[in-house]
Scaffold this motif. Structure first.
Motif, PDB file in Angstrom:
ATOM      1  N   THR A 240      10.860   2.030  15.906  1.00 44.92           N
ATOM      2  CA  THR A 240      11.958   1.471  14.734  1.00 44.92           C
ATOM      3  C   THR A 240      12.957   0.860  14.841  1.00 44.92           C
ATOM      4  OG1 THR A 240      12.876   3.822  14.206  1.00 44.92           O
ATOM      5  CG2 THR A 240      10.462   3.606  13.458  1.00 44.92           C
ATOM      6  N   GLU A 241      13.437   1.405  16.289  1.00 49.40           N
ATOM      7  CA  GLU A 241      14.909   0.648  16.561  1.00 49.40           C
ATOM      8  C   GLU A 241      14.904  -1.288  16.797  1.00 49.40           C
ATOM      9  OE1 GLU A 241      15.737   2.761  20.050  1.00 49.40           O
ATOM     10  OE2 GLU A 241      16.589   4.256  18.988  1.00 49.40           O
ATOM     11  N   THR A 242      13.727  -1.537  17.321  1.00 48.91           N
ATOM     12  CA  THR A 242      13.480  -2.470  17.439  1.00 48.91           C
ATOM     13  C   THR A 242      12.737  -3.310  16.060  1.00 48.91           C
ATOM     14  OG1 THR A 242      11.467  -3.213  18.870  1.00 48.91           O
ATOM     15  CG2 THR A 242      14.036  -2.964  19.473  1.00 48.91           C
ATOM     16  N   ASP A 243      12.148  -2.574  15.180  1.00 51.47           N
ATOM     17  CA  ASP A 243      11.185  -2.939  14.368  1.00 51.47           C
ATOM     18  C   ASP A 243       9.668  -3.798  14.604  1.00 51.47           C
ATOM     19  OD1 ASP A 243      12.122  -1.837  12.546  1.00 51.47           O
ATOM     20  OD2 ASP A 243      13.999  -3.418  12.303  1.00 51.47           O
TER      21      ASP A 243
ATOM     22  N   THR B 173      18.881   2.949   4.788  1.00 52.09           N
ATOM     23  CA  THR B 173      19.197   1.537   3.941  1.00 52.09           C
ATOM     24  C   THR B 173      17.863   0.943   4.895  1.00 52.09           C
ATOM     25  OG1 THR B 173      20.382   1.823   6.430  1.00 52.09           O
ATOM     26  CG2 THR B 173      21.415   2.196   4.452  1.00 52.09           C
ATOM     27  N   LYS B 174      16.609   1.590   5.192  1.00 54.62           N
ATOM     28  CA  LYS B 174      15.454   1.419   5.771  1.00 54.62           C
ATOM     29  C   LYS B 174      13.882   1.379   5.866  1.00 54.62           C
ATOM     30  CE  LYS B 174      14.827   1.059  10.394  1.00 54.62           C
ATOM     31  NZ  LYS B 174      15.210  -0.411  11.693  1.00 54.62           N
ATOM     32  N   ALA B 175      13.185   1.067   4.620  1.00 54.85           N
ATOM     33  CA  ALA B 175      12.044   1.828   4.705  1.00 54.85           C
ATOM     34  C   ALA B 175      11.137   0.210   4.762  1.00 54.85           C
ATOM     35  CB  ALA B 175      12.155   1.578   3.415  1.00 54.85           C
ATOM     36  N   TYR B 176       9.710   0.700   4.651  1.00 56.61           N
ATOM     37  CA  TYR B 176       8.152   0.113   6.291  1.00 56.61           C
ATOM     38  C   TYR B 176       8.076   0.035   4.620  1.00 56.61           C
ATOM     39  CZ  TYR B 176      10.412   0.359  10.888  1.00 56.61           C
ATOM     40  OH  TYR B 176      10.910   0.034  11.839  1.00 56.61           O
TER      41      TYR B 176
ATOM     42  N   TYR C 268      -3.817  -6.766   3.166  1.00 55.16           N
ATOM     43  CA  TYR C 268      -3.742  -8.599   4.047  1.00 55.16           C
ATOM     44  C   TYR C 268      -2.694  -9.360   4.283  1.00 55.16           C
ATOM     45  CZ  TYR C 268      -7.601  -7.656  -0.185  1.00 55.16           C
ATOM     46  OH  TYR C 268      -8.494  -6.758  -0.273  1.00 55.16           O
ATOM     47  N   ALA C 269      -1.804  -8.439   4.082  1.00 66.82           N
ATOM     48  CA  ALA C 269      -0.336  -9.435   4.959  1.00 66.82           C
ATOM     49  C   ALA C 269      -0.794 -10.109   6.498  1.00 66.82           C
ATOM     50  CB  ALA C 269       1.248  -9.265   4.048  1.00 66.82           C
ATOM     51  N   SER C 270      -1.302  -9.176   6.760  1.00 65.73           N
ATOM     52  CA  SER C 270      -0.876  -8.658   8.616  1.00 65.73           C
ATOM     53  C   SER C 270       0.470  -9.567   9.164  1.00 65.73           C
ATOM     54  CB  SER C 270      -1.176 -10.095   9.240  1.00 65.73           C
ATOM     55  OG  SER C 270      -2.900 -10.432   9.333  1.00 65.73           O
ATOM     56  N   ALA C 271       1.492  -8.075   8.348  1.00 62.76           N
ATOM     57  CA  ALA C 271       2.929  -8.064   8.966  1.00 62.76           C
ATOM     58  C   ALA C 271       3.383  -6.736   7.715  1.00 62.76           C
ATOM     59  CB  ALA C 271       3.546  -8.862   8.119  1.00 62.76           C
ATOM     60  N   ILE C 272       4.242  -5.636   8.010  1.00 54.56           N
ATOM     61  CA  ILE C 272       4.762  -5.003   7.247  1.00 54.56           C
ATOM     62  C   ILE C 272       6.297  -5.232   6.809  1.00 54.56           C
ATOM     63  CG2 ILE C 272       5.861  -2.668   7.616  1.00 54.56           C
ATOM     64  CD1 ILE C 272       3.373  -2.156   9.875  1.00 54.56           C
ATOM     65  N   THR C 273       6.262  -5.184   5.467  1.00 61.02           N
ATOM     66  CA  THR C 273       7.896  -5.514   4.958  1.00 61.02           C
ATOM     67  C   THR C 273       8.628  -4.747   5.694  1.00 61.02           C
ATOM     68  OG1 THR C 273       6.947  -6.742   3.367  1.00 61.02           O
ATOM     69  CG2 THR C 273       9.145  -6.428   2.994  1.00 61.02           C
ATOM     70  N   ILE C 274       9.950  -4.933   5.481  1.00 62.86           N
ATOM     71  CA  ILE C 274      11.298  -4.233   5.981  1.00 62.86           C
ATOM     72  C   ILE C 274      12.569  -4.292   4.660  1.00 62.86           C
ATOM     73  CG2 ILE C 274      13.239  -3.276   7.038  1.00 62.86           C
ATOM     74  CD1 ILE C 274      11.081  -4.733   9.743  1.00 62.86           C
TER      75      ILE C 274
ATOM     76  N   ARG D 292       0.885  -1.296   0.209  1.00 61.02           N
ATOM     77  CA  ARG D 292       0.097   0.028  -0.149  1.00 61.02           C
ATOM     78  C   ARG D 292       1.036   1.403  -0.567  1.00 61.02           C
ATOM     79  NH1 ARG D 292      -5.413  -0.650  -0.950  1.00 61.02           N
ATOM     80  NH2 ARG D 292      -6.236   0.718   0.293  1.00 61.02           N
ATOM     81  N   TYR D 293       1.893   1.661   1.055  1.00 63.34           N
ATOM     82  CA  TYR D 293       2.324   2.524   0.857  1.00 63.34           C
ATOM     83  C   TYR D 293       3.899   2.875   1.603  1.00 63.34           C
ATOM     84  CZ  TYR D 293      -2.113   5.107   1.269  1.00 63.34           C
ATOM     85  OH  TYR D 293      -3.566   5.488   0.633  1.00 63.34           O
ATOM     86  N   ILE D 294       5.021   2.978   1.221  1.00 61.40           N
ATOM     87  CA  ILE D 294       6.029   2.984   1.949  1.00 61.40           C
ATOM     88  C   ILE D 294       6.251   4.859   3.275  1.00 61.40           C
ATOM     89  CG2 ILE D 294       8.385   3.409   0.880  1.00 61.40           C
ATOM     90  CD1 ILE D 294       7.943   1.562  -1.613  1.00 61.40           C
ATOM     91  N   HIS D 295       7.285   4.205   3.743  1.00 58.77           N
ATOM     92  CA  HIS D 295       7.508   4.919   4.281  1.00 58.77           C
ATOM     93  C   HIS D 295       9.332   4.715   4.737  1.00 58.77           C
ATOM     94  CE1 HIS D 295       8.682   8.086   8.065  1.00 58.77           C
ATOM     95  NE2 HIS D 295       8.664   7.193   8.300  1.00 58.77           N
TER      96      HIS D 295
END
Length: 357
Positions: A190-193, A130-133, A138-144, A122-125
Protein backbone atom coordinates in the motif's frame (compact mmCIF):
# COMPACT_ATOMS: atom_id res chain seq x y z
CA UNK A 1 2.43 5.80 -11.13
CA UNK A 2 0.58 8.24 -13.32
CA UNK A 3 -1.80 10.33 -11.23
CA UNK A 4 -5.02 11.78 -12.54
CA UNK A 5 -5.81 15.40 -11.73
CA UNK A 6 -8.10 15.70 -8.72
CA UNK A 7 -11.15 17.94 -8.70
CA UNK A 8 -13.72 18.51 -6.00
CA UNK A 9 -17.11 17.98 -7.63
CA UNK A 10 -20.16 19.53 -5.98
CA UNK A 11 -22.51 16.88 -4.66
CA UNK A 12 -25.42 18.02 -6.81
CA UNK A 13 -23.41 17.79 -10.03
CA UNK A 14 -22.01 14.44 -8.98
CA UNK A 15 -25.49 13.12 -8.31
CA UNK A 16 -26.64 13.99 -11.82
CA UNK A 17 -23.44 12.58 -13.33
CA UNK A 18 -24.01 9.23 -11.66
CA UNK A 19 -27.72 9.24 -12.34
CA UNK A 20 -27.34 10.07 -16.02
CA UNK A 21 -24.85 7.24 -16.39
CA UNK A 22 -27.51 4.83 -15.15
CA UNK A 23 -30.04 6.21 -17.67
CA UNK A 24 -33.14 5.49 -15.62
CA UNK A 25 -36.31 7.57 -15.53
CA UNK A 26 -36.94 9.30 -12.18
CA UNK A 27 -39.72 8.19 -9.86
CA UNK A 28 -41.37 9.81 -6.86
CA UNK A 29 -39.15 9.78 -3.80
CA UNK A 30 -40.31 8.66 -0.36
CA UNK A 31 -38.26 10.40 2.32
CA UNK A 32 -37.63 8.40 5.48
CA UNK A 33 -34.93 8.12 8.09
CA UNK A 34 -33.46 5.17 9.97
CA UNK A 35 -31.79 5.28 13.38
CA UNK A 36 -29.90 2.66 15.37
CA UNK A 37 -27.87 -0.30 14.21
CA UNK A 38 -28.83 -2.30 11.17
CA UNK A 39 -27.90 -4.60 8.32
CA UNK A 40 -27.77 -3.74 4.62
CA UNK A 41 -28.31 -6.48 2.04
CA UNK A 42 -27.23 -5.95 -1.56
CA UNK A 43 -29.53 -7.81 -3.95
CA UNK A 44 -27.78 -8.47 -7.25
CA UNK A 45 -30.91 -8.81 -9.34
CA UNK A 46 -30.52 -10.39 -12.79
CA UNK A 47 -27.63 -9.61 -15.11
CA UNK A 48 -28.56 -6.89 -17.66
CA UNK A 49 -32.07 -6.50 -16.21
CA UNK A 50 -31.25 -3.43 -14.11
CA UNK A 51 -33.24 -4.80 -11.16
CA UNK A 52 -30.61 -4.69 -8.44
CA UNK A 53 -31.82 -3.35 -5.09
CA UNK A 54 -30.77 -2.51 -1.56
CA UNK A 55 -32.54 -3.79 1.57
CA UNK A 56 -32.19 -2.65 5.18
CA UNK A 57 -32.97 -4.81 8.22
CA UNK A 58 -33.30 -3.73 11.86
CA UNK A 59 -32.25 -6.66 14.09
CA UNK A 60 -33.96 -5.19 17.15
CA UNK A 61 -37.39 -4.68 15.62
CA UNK A 62 -37.02 -7.43 12.98
CA UNK A 63 -38.34 -4.98 10.42
CA UNK A 64 -37.15 -5.22 6.82
CA UNK A 65 -37.21 -2.29 4.40
CA UNK A 66 -36.77 -3.30 0.77
CA UNK A 67 -35.83 -1.13 -2.22
CA UNK A 68 -34.53 1.60 0.10
CA UNK A 69 -32.26 3.14 -2.54
CA UNK A 70 -35.10 3.36 -5.04
CA UNK A 71 -37.52 4.79 -2.48
CA UNK A 72 -35.05 7.35 -1.12
CA UNK A 73 -33.69 8.61 -4.45
CA UNK A 74 -36.49 8.08 -6.93
CA UNK A 75 -34.40 5.99 -9.30
CA UNK A 76 -33.24 2.42 -9.62
CA UNK A 77 -29.93 1.23 -8.19
CA UNK A 78 -28.70 -0.30 -11.45
CA UNK A 79 -27.43 -3.59 -12.83
CA UNK A 80 -25.97 -6.13 -10.35
CA UNK A 81 -25.39 -4.75 -6.84
CA UNK A 82 -22.16 -6.50 -5.90
CA UNK A 83 -21.19 -5.26 -2.43
CA UNK A 84 -21.43 -2.48 0.15
CA UNK A 85 -18.91 -1.05 2.60
CA UNK A 86 -19.34 1.48 5.42
CA UNK A 87 -16.59 4.04 6.07
CA UNK A 88 -16.62 7.24 8.12
CA UNK A 89 -20.40 7.33 8.39
CA UNK A 90 -21.12 6.79 4.70
CA UNK A 91 -22.21 3.76 2.70
CA UNK A 92 -20.42 2.80 -0.52
CA UNK A 93 -22.58 0.61 -2.80
CA UNK A 94 -20.78 -1.07 -5.70
CA UNK A 95 -22.97 -1.69 -8.75
CA UNK A 96 -20.99 -4.11 -10.87
CA UNK A 97 -22.45 -4.13 -14.38
CA UNK A 98 -23.35 -0.44 -14.19
CA UNK A 99 -19.66 0.34 -13.61
CA UNK A 100 -20.42 2.65 -10.70
CA UNK A 101 -20.15 3.21 -6.96
CA UNK A 102 -22.85 5.13 -5.11
CA UNK A 103 -22.06 6.92 -1.85
CA UNK A 104 -25.17 7.14 0.33
CA UNK A 105 -26.27 8.61 3.65
CA UNK A 106 -26.67 5.79 6.18
CA UNK A 107 -29.81 7.23 7.77
CA UNK A 108 -31.76 8.54 4.78
CA UNK A 109 -30.18 6.36 2.03
CA UNK A 110 -29.96 9.42 -0.19
CA UNK A 111 -27.12 9.78 -2.70
CA UNK A 112 -24.19 11.89 -1.52
CA UNK A 113 -21.95 11.28 -4.52
CA UNK A 114 -20.49 8.58 -6.69
CA UNK A 115 -17.74 7.20 -8.90
CA UNK A 116 -18.50 6.27 -12.51
CA UNK A 117 -16.76 4.97 -15.64
CA UNK A 118 -15.44 1.87 -13.91
CA UNK A 119 -15.19 -1.33 -15.95
CA UNK A 120 -16.75 -3.95 -13.67
CA UNK A 121 -16.24 -2.95 -10.00
CA UNK A 122 -16.55 -5.56 -7.25
CA UNK A 123 -15.34 -4.53 -3.77
CA UNK A 124 -13.89 -1.52 -1.94
CA UNK A 125 -11.12 -1.50 0.68
CA UNK A 126 -10.18 1.67 2.56
CA UNK A 127 -6.43 1.96 3.09
CA UNK A 128 -6.83 5.35 4.80
CA UNK A 129 -9.19 8.31 4.88
CA UNK A 130 -7.61 9.58 1.66
CA UNK A 131 -6.95 6.34 -0.23
CA UNK A 132 -9.13 3.37 -1.17
CA UNK A 133 -9.00 0.50 -3.67
CA UNK A 134 -11.74 -0.81 -5.96
CA UNK A 135 -11.25 -4.29 -7.41
CA UNK A 136 -12.58 -5.21 -10.83
CA UNK A 137 -13.76 -8.31 -12.67
CA UNK A 138 -12.50 -7.36 -16.13
CA UNK A 139 -10.17 -4.36 -15.93
CA UNK A 140 -6.84 -6.13 -15.20
CA UNK A 141 -6.27 -3.29 -12.75
CA UNK A 142 -7.43 -2.01 -9.36
CA UNK A 143 -8.71 1.56 -9.20
CA UNK A 144 -7.35 3.91 -6.54
CA UNK A 145 -9.55 6.79 -5.39
CA UNK A 146 -9.65 9.47 -2.71
CA UNK A 147 -12.72 8.99 -0.45
CA UNK A 148 -12.72 12.68 0.48
CA UNK A 149 -13.02 13.92 -3.10
CA UNK A 150 -14.31 10.73 -4.80
CA UNK A 151 -11.73 11.30 -7.51
CA UNK A 152 -9.73 8.51 -9.14
CA UNK A 153 -6.06 9.00 -8.32
CA UNK A 154 -4.43 6.04 -10.06
CA UNK A 155 -4.49 2.33 -10.81
CA UNK A 156 -2.66 -0.80 -9.70
CA UNK A 157 -1.75 -3.03 -12.62
CA UNK A 158 -2.52 -6.64 -11.75
CA UNK A 159 0.08 -8.16 -14.06
CA UNK A 160 -2.17 -10.17 -16.35
CA UNK A 161 -4.74 -11.15 -13.73
CA UNK A 162 -8.06 -9.95 -15.04
CA UNK A 163 -10.24 -10.60 -12.01
CA UNK A 164 -9.72 -9.19 -8.51
CA UNK A 165 -12.28 -9.54 -5.74
CA UNK A 166 -12.34 -9.19 -1.96
CA UNK A 167 -9.53 -7.60 0.05
CA UNK A 168 -8.02 -7.91 3.53
CA UNK A 169 -5.11 -5.98 4.98
CA UNK A 170 -2.21 -7.19 7.13
CA UNK A 171 0.25 -4.46 8.03
CA UNK A 172 1.03 -2.50 4.89
CA UNK A 173 -0.03 -5.32 2.59
CA UNK A 174 -3.46 -5.81 1.01
CA UNK A 175 -4.34 -9.31 -0.21
CA UNK A 176 -6.93 -9.83 -2.95
CA UNK A 177 -8.24 -13.02 -4.55
CA UNK A 178 -8.31 -13.53 -8.32
CA UNK A 179 -11.52 -15.46 -8.88
CA UNK A 180 -12.50 -15.73 -12.55
CA UNK A 181 -10.41 -18.39 -14.36
CA UNK A 182 -7.51 -17.84 -11.97
CA UNK A 183 -5.84 -19.37 -8.92
CA UNK A 184 -3.88 -16.54 -7.34
CA UNK A 185 -3.98 -14.32 -4.29
CA UNK A 186 -2.23 -11.04 -5.10
CA UNK A 187 -0.26 -9.11 -2.49
CA UNK A 188 -0.22 -5.30 -2.82
CA UNK A 189 2.18 -2.94 -1.07
CA UNK A 190 0.00 0.00 0.00
CA UNK A 191 3.01 2.32 0.19
CA UNK A 192 3.93 1.84 -3.47
CA UNK A 193 0.50 0.70 -4.78
CA UNK A 194 2.10 -2.19 -6.62
CA UNK A 195 1.62 -5.95 -6.70
CA UNK A 196 4.66 -7.44 -4.95
CA UNK A 197 3.77 -11.12 -4.71
CA UNK A 198 1.42 -13.84 -6.01
CA UNK A 199 0.26 -16.77 -3.87
CA UNK A 200 -0.96 -19.88 -5.68
CA UNK A 201 -4.07 -21.64 -4.37
CA UNK A 202 -6.76 -23.79 -6.02
CA UNK A 203 -8.97 -22.87 -8.94
CA UNK A 204 -11.13 -19.78 -8.38
CA UNK A 205 -10.73 -18.55 -4.77
CA UNK A 206 -14.09 -17.02 -3.90
CA UNK A 207 -13.50 -14.75 -0.90
CA UNK A 208 -11.05 -13.75 1.85
CA UNK A 209 -11.08 -13.19 5.62
CA UNK A 210 -8.25 -12.48 8.09
CA UNK A 211 -8.48 -14.15 11.51
CA UNK A 212 -7.13 -12.89 14.86
CA UNK A 213 -3.92 -14.91 14.49
CA UNK A 214 -2.88 -13.40 11.17
CA UNK A 215 -4.15 -16.28 9.06
CA UNK A 216 -6.04 -15.57 5.85
CA UNK A 217 -8.76 -18.04 4.85
CA UNK A 218 -10.20 -18.59 1.39
CA UNK A 219 -12.35 -21.28 -0.19
CA UNK A 220 -12.04 -22.14 -3.88
CA UNK A 221 -15.02 -23.24 -5.96
CA UNK A 222 -12.91 -25.50 -8.21
CA UNK A 223 -14.33 -24.17 -11.45
CA UNK A 224 -16.90 -26.22 -13.33
CA UNK A 225 -17.06 -29.29 -15.51
CA UNK A 226 -15.99 -28.38 -19.03
CA UNK A 227 -14.26 -25.19 -17.94
CA UNK A 228 -11.32 -24.18 -20.18
CA UNK A 229 -9.41 -23.41 -16.97
CA UNK A 230 -9.86 -26.96 -15.63
CA UNK A 231 -12.05 -28.41 -12.91
CA UNK A 232 -11.06 -29.69 -9.46
CA UNK A 233 -12.31 -30.23 -5.92
CA UNK A 234 -13.34 -27.10 -4.00
CA UNK A 235 -10.74 -26.51 -1.30
CA UNK A 236 -10.38 -24.54 1.92
CA UNK A 237 -7.00 -22.79 2.19
CA UNK A 238 -5.17 -21.10 5.04
CA UNK A 239 -2.53 -18.48 4.23
CA UNK A 240 -0.05 -17.15 6.76
CA UNK A 241 -0.17 -13.38 6.18
CA UNK A 242 3.33 -12.77 7.56
CA UNK A 243 5.15 -15.38 5.46
CA UNK A 244 2.63 -15.21 2.58
CA UNK A 245 2.60 -19.01 2.34
CA UNK A 246 -0.55 -21.01 1.55
CA UNK A 247 -1.56 -24.36 3.03
CA UNK A 248 -4.25 -26.64 1.60
CA UNK A 249 -6.53 -27.22 4.60
CA UNK A 250 -9.30 -29.46 3.27
CA UNK A 251 -10.74 -30.52 -0.10
CA UNK A 252 -14.41 -31.31 -0.70
CA UNK A 253 -16.11 -33.48 -3.27
CA UNK A 254 -16.36 -31.93 -6.73
CA UNK A 255 -20.14 -31.88 -6.64
CA UNK A 256 -20.16 -29.82 -3.44
CA UNK A 257 -20.68 -26.20 -4.45
CA UNK A 258 -18.41 -24.04 -2.28
CA UNK A 259 -18.46 -20.28 -1.73
CA UNK A 260 -18.03 -17.61 0.93
CA UNK A 261 -15.94 -17.51 4.09
CA UNK A 262 -16.88 -15.37 7.10
CA UNK A 263 -15.64 -14.73 10.66
CA UNK A 264 -17.35 -13.81 13.91
CA UNK A 265 -16.58 -10.54 15.71
CA UNK A 266 -13.69 -12.01 17.68
CA UNK A 267 -12.30 -13.41 14.41
CA UNK A 268 -11.65 -16.77 16.05
CA UNK A 269 -14.52 -18.74 14.47
CA UNK A 270 -14.70 -19.46 10.76
CA UNK A 271 -17.91 -20.04 8.80
CA UNK A 272 -18.09 -21.13 5.18
CA UNK A 273 -20.52 -22.44 2.57
CA UNK A 274 -20.13 -25.88 1.03
CA UNK A 275 -23.74 -26.60 0.10
CA UNK A 276 -24.50 -26.36 3.85
CA UNK A 277 -23.09 -23.87 6.38
CA UNK A 278 -20.01 -25.09 8.25
CA UNK A 279 -18.43 -23.66 11.39
CA UNK A 280 -15.05 -24.29 13.05
CA UNK A 281 -12.55 -22.70 15.39
CA UNK A 282 -9.70 -21.16 13.40
CA UNK A 283 -7.24 -23.22 15.48
CA UNK A 284 -8.91 -26.54 14.57
CA UNK A 285 -6.79 -29.01 12.64
CA UNK A 286 -9.67 -30.30 10.51
CA UNK A 287 -13.16 -29.36 9.37
CA UNK A 288 -16.12 -30.62 11.43
CA UNK A 289 -17.90 -33.85 10.60
CA UNK A 290 -21.40 -32.32 10.66
CA UNK A 291 -22.53 -28.97 9.24
CA UNK A 292 -23.49 -26.07 11.47
CA UNK A 293 -26.64 -25.44 9.40
CA UNK A 294 -28.11 -27.93 6.96
CA UNK A 295 -29.47 -26.40 3.76
CA UNK A 296 -33.21 -26.93 3.16
CA UNK A 297 -33.90 -29.96 1.00
CA UNK A 298 -35.68 -28.27 -1.90
CA UNK A 299 -35.63 -24.96 -3.78
CA UNK A 300 -32.78 -23.49 -1.79
CA UNK A 301 -29.36 -22.12 -2.75
CA UNK A 302 -27.22 -20.82 0.08
CA UNK A 303 -25.62 -17.90 -1.74
CA UNK A 304 -24.44 -15.35 0.84
CA UNK A 305 -23.18 -15.49 4.42
CA UNK A 306 -22.28 -13.08 7.20
CA UNK A 307 -21.87 -13.06 10.99
CA UNK A 308 -22.85 -10.10 13.19
CA UNK A 309 -19.56 -8.86 14.72
CA UNK A 310 -21.37 -7.79 17.91
CA UNK A 311 -23.74 -10.67 18.59
CA UNK A 312 -22.19 -13.51 16.51
CA UNK A 313 -25.62 -14.19 15.03
CA UNK A 314 -25.43 -15.82 11.61
CA UNK A 315 -27.25 -14.54 8.52
CA UNK A 316 -27.60 -16.72 5.42
CA UNK A 317 -28.87 -15.53 2.04
CA UNK A 318 -30.96 -17.97 0.03
CA UNK A 319 -31.13 -17.13 -3.69
CA UNK A 320 -33.81 -19.82 -4.23
CA UNK A 321 -33.96 -19.86 -8.05
CA UNK A 322 -32.28 -16.51 -8.86
CA UNK A 323 -35.61 -15.29 -10.28
CA UNK A 324 -37.91 -14.59 -7.35
CA UNK A 325 -37.21 -12.47 -4.24
CA UNK A 326 -34.60 -14.14 -2.07
CA UNK A 327 -34.83 -15.00 1.61
CA UNK A 328 -32.55 -14.22 4.57
CA UNK A 329 -32.34 -16.65 7.49
CA UNK A 330 -31.13 -15.39 10.85
CA UNK A 331 -29.72 -17.78 13.49
CA UNK A 332 -28.26 -17.58 16.99
CA UNK A 333 -24.58 -18.47 17.49
CA UNK A 334 -25.84 -21.98 18.36
CA UNK A 335 -27.72 -22.32 15.08
CA UNK A 336 -31.23 -21.74 16.46
CA UNK A 337 -33.66 -19.90 14.12
CA UNK A 338 -34.37 -16.27 15.02
CA UNK A 339 -36.04 -14.74 11.98
CA UNK A 340 -36.77 -15.21 8.27
CA UNK A 341 -37.52 -12.36 5.87
CA UNK A 342 -37.77 -11.70 2.13
CA UNK A 343 -35.51 -9.28 0.28
CA UNK A 344 -34.75 -8.61 -3.40
CA UNK A 345 -33.69 -10.93 -6.21
CA UNK A 346 -30.40 -12.80 -5.60
CA UNK A 347 -29.25 -11.45 -2.24
CA UNK A 348 -25.48 -11.80 -2.27
CA UNK A 349 -23.67 -9.54 0.18
CA UNK A 350 -24.19 -7.98 3.60
CA UNK A 351 -22.95 -4.85 5.36
CA UNK A 352 -23.48 -4.07 9.05
CA UNK A 353 -23.99 -0.47 10.12
CA UNK A 354 -23.27 0.51 13.70
CA UNK A 355 -23.62 3.94 15.29
CA UNK A 356 -19.92 3.99 16.16
CA UNK A 357 -18.80 3.50 12.54
Amino acid sequence: MKQKTQFIIPILLLFFAVASCMDYDPFDKKPFEISGNGLFITNEGNFQYGNASLSYYNPETKKIENDVFFRANGRKLGDVAQSMTVHNGKGYVVVNNSGAVYVIDLQTFEILGGITNLTSPRYIHFVSDTKAYITDLYASAITIFNPQTLQKTGTIETKGHQSTEQMVQYGKYVFTNCWSYDNKILVIDTETDQVVNEITVGIQPTSLVLDKYGQIWTITDGGYEGSPYNYEEPTLYKIDAASQKATRFYSFNKEKRASEVALNGERDTLYFISEDIWCMDVTDSRVPVRPFLKAPANNSIYYGLTVDPNTSEVYVADAIDYQQPGVIYRFTPKGEPVDTFKVGITPGAFCFQYNNQ
